[in-house]
Enzyme design. Structure first.
Site, PDB file in Angstrom:
ATOM      1  N   HIS A  66       0.847  -1.217   0.000  1.00 51.25           N
ATOM      2  CA  HIS A  66       0.000   0.000   0.000  1.00 51.25           C
ATOM      3  C   HIS A  66       0.872   1.254   0.000  1.00 51.25           C
ATOM      4  O   HIS A  66       0.423   2.323  -0.387  1.00 51.25           O
ATOM      5  CB  HIS A  66      -0.881   0.038   1.257  1.00 51.25           C
ATOM      6  CG  HIS A  66      -1.689  -1.205   1.441  1.00 51.25           C
ATOM      7  ND1 HIS A  66      -2.677  -1.583   0.563  1.00 51.25           N
ATOM      8  CD2 HIS A  66      -1.645  -2.173   2.397  1.00 51.25           C
ATOM      9  CE1 HIS A  66      -3.216  -2.716   0.989  1.00 51.25           C
ATOM     10  NE2 HIS A  66      -2.622  -3.099   2.096  1.00 51.25           N
ATOM     11  N   HIS A  91       5.626   6.543   6.415  1.00 49.93           N
ATOM     12  CA  HIS A  91       5.288   6.046   5.090  1.00 49.93           C
ATOM     13  C   HIS A  91       4.852   7.227   4.224  1.00 49.93           C
ATOM     14  O   HIS A  91       4.753   8.361   4.715  1.00 49.93           O
ATOM     15  CB  HIS A  91       4.160   4.999   5.175  1.00 49.93           C
ATOM     16  CG  HIS A  91       2.909   5.573   5.717  1.00 49.93           C
ATOM     17  ND1 HIS A  91       2.609   5.561   7.071  1.00 49.93           N
ATOM     18  CD2 HIS A  91       1.910   6.246   5.104  1.00 49.93           C
ATOM     19  CE1 HIS A  91       1.459   6.195   7.248  1.00 49.93           C
ATOM     20  NE2 HIS A  91       1.029   6.633   6.086  1.00 49.93           N
ATOM     21  N   HIS A  93       2.460   8.811   0.629  1.00 44.53           N
ATOM     22  CA  HIS A  93       1.376   8.751  -0.357  1.00 44.53           C
ATOM     23  C   HIS A  93       1.812   9.635  -1.514  1.00 44.53           C
ATOM     24  O   HIS A  93       2.396  10.713  -1.283  1.00 44.53           O
ATOM     25  CB  HIS A  93       0.068   9.284   0.248  1.00 44.53           C
ATOM     26  CG  HIS A  93      -0.328   8.572   1.500  1.00 44.53           C
ATOM     27  ND1 HIS A  93      -1.168   7.484   1.513  1.00 44.53           N
ATOM     28  CD2 HIS A  93       0.039   8.777   2.803  1.00 44.53           C
ATOM     29  CE1 HIS A  93      -1.326   7.069   2.762  1.00 44.53           C
ATOM     30  NE2 HIS A  93      -0.599   7.823   3.557  1.00 44.53           N
ATOM     31  N   GLU A 104      -2.561  13.489   0.467  1.00 40.96           N
ATOM     32  CA  GLU A 104      -3.883  13.113   1.003  1.00 40.96           C
ATOM     33  C   GLU A 104      -4.617  14.353   1.506  1.00 40.96           C
ATOM     34  O   GLU A 104      -5.776  14.582   1.160  1.00 40.96           O
ATOM     35  CB  GLU A 104      -3.721  12.077   2.114  1.00 40.96           C
ATOM     36  CG  GLU A 104      -3.143  10.753   1.589  1.00 40.96           C
ATOM     37  CD  GLU A 104      -3.619   9.554   2.359  1.00 40.96           C
ATOM     38  OE1 GLU A 104      -3.383   9.515   3.583  1.00 40.96           O
ATOM     39  OE2 GLU A 104      -4.234   8.661   1.745  1.00 40.96           O
ATOM     40  N   HIS A 117       3.801  10.626   6.235  1.00 39.60           N
ATOM     41  CA  HIS A 117       3.153  10.492   7.547  1.00 39.60           C
ATOM     42  C   HIS A 117       4.088   9.792   8.514  1.00 39.60           C
ATOM     43  O   HIS A 117       4.622   8.719   8.183  1.00 39.60           O
ATOM     44  CB  HIS A 117       1.856   9.693   7.432  1.00 39.60           C
ATOM     45  CG  HIS A 117       0.793  10.419   6.672  1.00 39.60           C
ATOM     46  ND1 HIS A 117      -0.184   9.779   5.945  1.00 39.60           N
ATOM     47  CD2 HIS A 117       0.587  11.742   6.507  1.00 39.60           C
ATOM     48  CE1 HIS A 117      -0.969  10.675   5.376  1.00 39.60           C
ATOM     49  NE2 HIS A 117      -0.520  11.882   5.704  1.00 39.60           N
ATOM     50  N   THR A 198      -6.055   6.768   7.255  1.00 41.53           N
ATOM     51  CA  THR A 198      -6.561   7.011   5.895  1.00 41.53           C
ATOM     52  C   THR A 198      -6.572   5.728   5.066  1.00 41.53           C
ATOM     53  O   THR A 198      -6.822   5.764   3.854  1.00 41.53           O
ATOM     54  CB  THR A 198      -5.712   8.066   5.155  1.00 41.53           C
ATOM     55  OG1 THR A 198      -4.419   7.505   4.895  1.00 41.53           O
ATOM     56  CG2 THR A 198      -5.595   9.339   5.963  1.00 41.53           C
ATOM     57  N   THR A 199      -6.293   4.603   5.743  1.00 39.08           N
ATOM     58  CA  THR A 199      -6.423   3.304   5.090  1.00 39.08           C
ATOM     59  C   THR A 199      -7.334   2.440   5.954  1.00 39.08           C
ATOM     60  O   THR A 199      -7.468   2.696   7.155  1.00 39.08           O
ATOM     61  CB  THR A 199      -5.064   2.572   5.008  1.00 39.08           C
ATOM     62  OG1 THR A 199      -4.567   2.404   6.347  1.00 39.08           O
ATOM     63  CG2 THR A 199      -4.061   3.337   4.186  1.00 39.08           C
TER      64      THR A 199
HETATM   65  N1  LIG Z   1      -2.222   7.316   6.469  1.00 42.83           N
HETATM   66  S1  LIG Z   1      -2.162   6.523   7.839  1.00 42.83           S
HETATM   67  O1  LIG Z   1      -1.160   7.151   8.696  1.00 42.83           O
HETATM   68  O2  LIG Z   1      -3.484   6.441   8.406  1.00 42.83           O
HETATM   69  C1  LIG Z   1      -1.588   4.894   7.534  1.00 42.83           C
HETATM   70  C2  LIG Z   1      -1.405   4.426   6.254  1.00 42.83           C
HETATM   71  F1  LIG Z   1      -1.738   5.155   5.167  1.00 42.83           F
HETATM   72  C3  LIG Z   1      -0.844   3.178   6.020  1.00 42.83           C
HETATM   73  F2  LIG Z   1      -0.671   2.743   4.743  1.00 42.83           F
HETATM   74  C4  LIG Z   1      -0.467   2.382   7.063  1.00 42.83           C
HETATM   75  S2  LIG Z   1       0.322   0.868   6.728  1.00 42.83           S
HETATM   76  O3  LIG Z   1       0.581   0.158   7.939  1.00 42.83           O
HETATM   77  O4  LIG Z   1       1.517   1.226   5.978  1.00 42.83           O
HETATM   78  C5  LIG Z   1      -0.670  -0.111   5.675  1.00 42.83           C
HETATM   79  C6  LIG Z   1      -2.070  -0.192   6.142  1.00 42.83           C
HETATM   80  O5  LIG Z   1      -2.233  -0.231   7.504  1.00 42.83           O
HETATM   81  C7  LIG Z   1      -0.688   2.815   8.363  1.00 42.83           C
HETATM   82  N2  LIG Z   1      -0.338   1.943   9.375  1.00 42.83           N
HETATM   83  C8  LIG Z   1      -0.747   2.080  10.737  1.00 42.83           C
HETATM   84  C9  LIG Z   1      -2.253   1.826  10.878  1.00 42.83           C
HETATM   85  C10 LIG Z   1      -2.381   0.462  11.541  1.00 42.83           C
HETATM   86  C11 LIG Z   1      -1.024   0.127  12.038  1.00 42.83           C
HETATM   87  C12 LIG Z   1      -0.601  -0.908  12.867  1.00 42.83           C
HETATM   88  C13 LIG Z   1       0.770  -1.052  13.111  1.00 42.83           C
HETATM   89  C14 LIG Z   1       1.683  -0.164  12.542  1.00 42.83           C
HETATM   90  C15 LIG Z   1       1.251   0.884  11.722  1.00 42.83           C
HETATM   91  C16 LIG Z   1      -0.105   1.018  11.561  1.00 42.83           C
HETATM   92  C17 LIG Z   1      -1.240   4.092   8.581  1.00 42.83           C
HETATM   93  F3  LIG Z   1      -1.414   4.557   9.836  1.00 42.83           F
HETATM   94 ZN   LIG Z   2      -0.510   7.796   5.586  1.00 41.31          ZN
END
Ligand SMILES: NS(=O)(=O)c1c(F)c(F)c(S(=O)(=O)CCO)c(N[C@H]2CCc3ccccc32)c1F
Ligand SMILES: [Zn+2]
Length: 263
Positions: A66, A91, A93, A104, A117, A198-199
């Site tokens: 993603h 990470h 976008h 975003e 982010h 946002t995911t």
């Molecule tokens: N735009 S965002 O900041 O809302 C956001 C993301 F856009 C995103 F892609 C991810 S991820 O972990 O790379 C993939 C899907 O969870 C996370 N990951 C977070 C959410 C859940 C989780 C659990 C453990 C570690 C990281 C995360 C995320 F918080």
């Molecule tokens: Zn993000």
């Protein structure tokens, strides 16, 4: 959980079929528009602590299908918020090679080329991010808007490893560096609102801080991010490019955006 994408039959307009929160309130991202802003003099500068990581520390840089994410040690944290929040990962976008607009958050309807982010969890109350991710006071995410301009040596410290993680679930180790160098100069000017991941699963658990000032990537750096990666595995017969991985702006409902600066 079940697989989701940004477009197509499992795309963002269908997320709520498997992830009910995605169709709920307090969703992110949003269009940060001037009419809904209110200056809040109590908003303190963001203090980042232990962000200057030694090159002896190895960070995992991976393609999760993603986005590309850099794991961060929990000794990194931010203060100046209602709680201490420890870092978990950062990470990105971004858009595509033909459309360099993939942030975003929008500011007065302006979409930037990309957005970074840095995800933190409330370490006063929760032992790790998995316990915090679905709690209303669980997460604080720092958002940095990215525009195309000057070459950015700070981002190069991990962008140079992109070719090692072209495919989903590939990971490399990168030497630690000063994560503060990825942020804009002024951490005292930002937008603040209550929102969500946002995911999927789109939990409404995020205290959002989006810095006012963007940082830059050069055109070549942006194109590397936008054209190198696949959301498919190396062995998959069909290759699917990873780009335009941004969610559309969500309804504000009764929310307003607090700002830490006057003009
Ligand atoms: N735009 S965002 O900041 O809302 C956001 C993301 F856009 C995103 F892609 C991810 S991820 O972990 O790379 C993939 C899907 O969870 C996370 N990951 C977070 C959410 C859940 C989780 C659990 C453990 C570690 C990281 C995360 C995320 F918080
Ligand atoms: Zn993000």
């Amino acid at each position: 959980g079940t697989k989701w994408t940004y477009a197509g039959p499992e795309g963002q307009d269908h997320w709520d079929e498997n992830y009910p929160y995605c169709g709920g309130a307090f969703q992110s991202p949003i269009n940060i528009n001037s009419e809904l802003m209110r200056f809040d003099p109590t908003l303190r500068p963001i203090n980042v602590r232990n962000y200057n990581l030694s090159p002896n520390e190895q960070l995992t840089f991976g393609n999760n299908g993603h986005s590309v994410q850099l794991s961060l040690p929990s000794k990194m944290y931010i203060s100046g918020l209602p709680h201490y929040y420890s870092a978990a990962q950062l990470h990105f976008h971004w858009g595509s090679s033909s459309k360099p607009m993939g942030s975003e958050h929008l500011v007065n309807n302006k979409q930037y080329a990309a957005e970074m982010h840095i995800v933190h969890y409330n370490s006063d109350k929760y032992p790790n991010i998995s316990m915090a991710v679905d709690k209303s006071d669980g997460l604080a995410v720092l958002g940095v808007l990215i525009e195309v301009g000057e070459f950015n040596p700070a981002f190069e410290q991990f962008l140079k490893f992109l070719n090692g993680i072209k495919y989903r679930d590939q990971k490399v180790q990168v030497p630690g560096f000063n994560i503060r160098s990825l942020l804009p100069t002024q951490l005292n000017e930002y937008y603040r609102y209550d929102g969500s991941l946002t995911t999927p699963p789109c939990y409404p658990s995020v205290l959002w801080t989006v810095f006012r000032n963007p940082v830059t990537l050069s055109h070549e750096q942006y194109m590397a991010l936008a054209t190198t990666l696949f959301s498919s595995h190396a062995q998959d017969s069909v290759s699917v490019m990873l780009n335009s991985n941004y969610r559309k702006p969500q309804p504000m409902d009764s929310r307003i955006v607090l700002v830490s600066f006057k003009e």
